[in-house]
Design a protein around this motif. Structure first.
Motif, PDB file in Angstrom:
ATOM      1  N   ALA A   1       3.837  -5.485   2.270  1.00  0.00           N
ATOM      2  CA  ALA A   1       3.011  -4.476   2.941  1.00  0.00           C
ATOM      3  C   ALA A   1       3.318  -3.064   2.443  1.00  0.00           C
ATOM      4  CB  ALA A   1       3.209  -4.554   4.458  1.00  0.00           C
ATOM      5  N   THR A   2       4.577  -2.792   2.176  1.00  0.00           N
ATOM      6  CA  THR A   2       4.949  -1.467   1.677  1.00  0.00           C
ATOM      7  C   THR A   2       4.345  -1.215   0.303  1.00  0.00           C
ATOM      8  OG1 THR A   2       7.018  -1.592   2.916  1.00  0.00           O
ATOM      9  CG2 THR A   2       6.899   0.059   1.188  1.00  0.00           C
ATOM     10  N   ASP A   3       4.394  -2.212  -0.556  1.00  0.00           N
ATOM     11  CA  ASP A   3       3.800  -2.089  -1.889  1.00  0.00           C
ATOM     12  C   ASP A   3       2.288  -1.893  -1.783  1.00  0.00           C
ATOM     13  OD1 ASP A   3       3.815  -2.205  -4.793  1.00  0.00           O
ATOM     14  OD2 ASP A   3       2.957  -4.219  -4.575  1.00  0.00           O
ATOM     15  N   CYS A   4       1.660  -2.611  -0.887  1.00  0.00           N
ATOM     16  CA  CYS A   4       0.217  -2.466  -0.659  1.00  0.00           C
ATOM     17  C   CYS A   4      -0.105  -1.041  -0.206  1.00  0.00           C
ATOM     18  CB  CYS A   4      -0.245  -3.485   0.379  1.00  0.00           C
ATOM     19  SG  CYS A   4      -2.007  -3.403   0.760  1.00  0.00           S
ATOM     20  N   PHE A   5       0.662  -0.525   0.736  1.00  0.00           N
ATOM     21  CA  PHE A   5       0.463   0.837   1.231  1.00  0.00           C
ATOM     22  C   PHE A   5       0.594   1.849   0.100  1.00  0.00           C
ATOM     23  CE2 PHE A   5       2.368   4.791   2.766  1.00  0.00           C
ATOM     24  CZ  PHE A   5       1.425   5.200   3.692  1.00  0.00           C
ATOM     25  N   ARG A   6       1.658   1.736  -0.673  1.00  0.00           N
ATOM     26  CA  ARG A   6       1.894   2.683  -1.772  1.00  0.00           C
ATOM     27  C   ARG A   6       0.778   2.650  -2.809  1.00  0.00           C
ATOM     28  NH1 ARG A   6       8.192   1.222  -2.258  1.00  0.00           N
ATOM     29  NH2 ARG A   6       8.945   2.652  -0.671  1.00  0.00           N
ATOM     30  N   GLN A   7       0.368   1.453  -3.199  1.00  0.00           N
ATOM     31  CA  GLN A   7      -0.700   1.344  -4.193  1.00  0.00           C
ATOM     32  C   GLN A   7      -2.027   1.879  -3.652  1.00  0.00           C
ATOM     33  OE1 GLN A   7      -1.220  -2.189  -6.564  1.00  0.00           O
ATOM     34  NE2 GLN A   7       0.892  -2.847  -6.138  1.00  0.00           N
TER      35      GLN A   7
ATOM     36  N   LEU B   1      -6.959   4.521   3.588  1.00  0.00           N
ATOM     37  CA  LEU B   1      -6.435   3.806   4.751  1.00  0.00           C
ATOM     38  C   LEU B   1      -7.463   3.709   5.872  1.00  0.00           C
ATOM     39  CD1 LEU B   1      -2.899   5.422   4.842  1.00  0.00           C
ATOM     40  CD2 LEU B   1      -3.422   3.055   4.235  1.00  0.00           C
ATOM     41  N   TYR B   2      -8.437   4.620   5.860  1.00  0.00           N
ATOM     42  CA  TYR B   2      -9.443   4.668   6.920  1.00  0.00           C
ATOM     43  C   TYR B   2     -10.812   4.191   6.462  1.00  0.00           C
ATOM     44  CZ  TYR B   2      -6.016   6.945   9.792  1.00  0.00           C
ATOM     45  OH  TYR B   2      -4.898   7.200  10.526  1.00  0.00           O
ATOM     46  N   ARG B   3     -10.848   3.486   5.343  1.00  0.00           N
ATOM     47  CA  ARG B   3     -12.115   2.922   4.878  1.00  0.00           C
ATOM     48  C   ARG B   3     -12.619   1.924   5.924  1.00  0.00           C
ATOM     49  NH1 ARG B   3     -13.553   1.427  -1.070  1.00  0.00           N
ATOM     50  NH2 ARG B   3     -12.678   3.497  -1.184  1.00  0.00           N
TER      51      ARG B   3
ATOM     52  N   GLU C   1      -6.364   5.446  -3.951  1.00  0.00           N
ATOM     53  CA  GLU C   1      -7.505   5.928  -3.175  1.00  0.00           C
ATOM     54  C   GLU C   1      -7.206   7.145  -2.316  1.00  0.00           C
ATOM     55  OE1 GLU C   1      -9.585   2.830  -1.085  1.00  0.00           O
ATOM     56  OE2 GLU C   1      -8.863   1.332  -2.503  1.00  0.00           O
ATOM     57  N   GLY C   2      -5.945   7.529  -2.238  1.00  0.00           N
ATOM     58  CA  GLY C   2      -5.560   8.638  -1.375  1.00  0.00           C
ATOM     59  C   GLY C   2      -5.469   8.182   0.076  1.00  0.00           C
TER      60      GLY C   2
END
Length: 80
Positions: free
Chosen positions: A50-56, A66-68, A61-62
């Motif tokens: 999950a951390t890697d997903c968040f960072r990428q 996260l709010y798409r 996408e900036g």
């Protein structure tokens, strides 16, 4: 001095519930976005965790990424 409000109790409850629901969506949307990306990633996996997903996601996408997709849940809370 009276404690009576100018708004009926039902209107107060509707407004409070709507604002609370919006807050829940705003807080939970980034976590839900990461969860869905982890669940639907192809094989071999794009993300290690999950951390890697968040960072990428933030890198590519900036923070807006996260709010798409946040508007449909917000529109469906409270007033609708």
């Amino acid at each position: 001095m009276s404690n009576e409000s100018k708004f009926p109790k039902a209107a107060q409850d509707l407004i409070a519930g709507t604002v609370g629901g919006w807050a829940q969506v705003i807080v939970g949307q980034p976590l839900d976005t990461i969860k869905v990306r982890l669940q639907t990633q192809p094989s071999p996996p794009l993300y290690k965790n999950a951390t890697d997903c968040f960072r990428q996601l933030v890198k590519q996408e900036g923070p807006k990424g996260l709010y798409r997709g946040v508007m449909p849940p917000l529109a469906g809370i409270g007033f609708w």
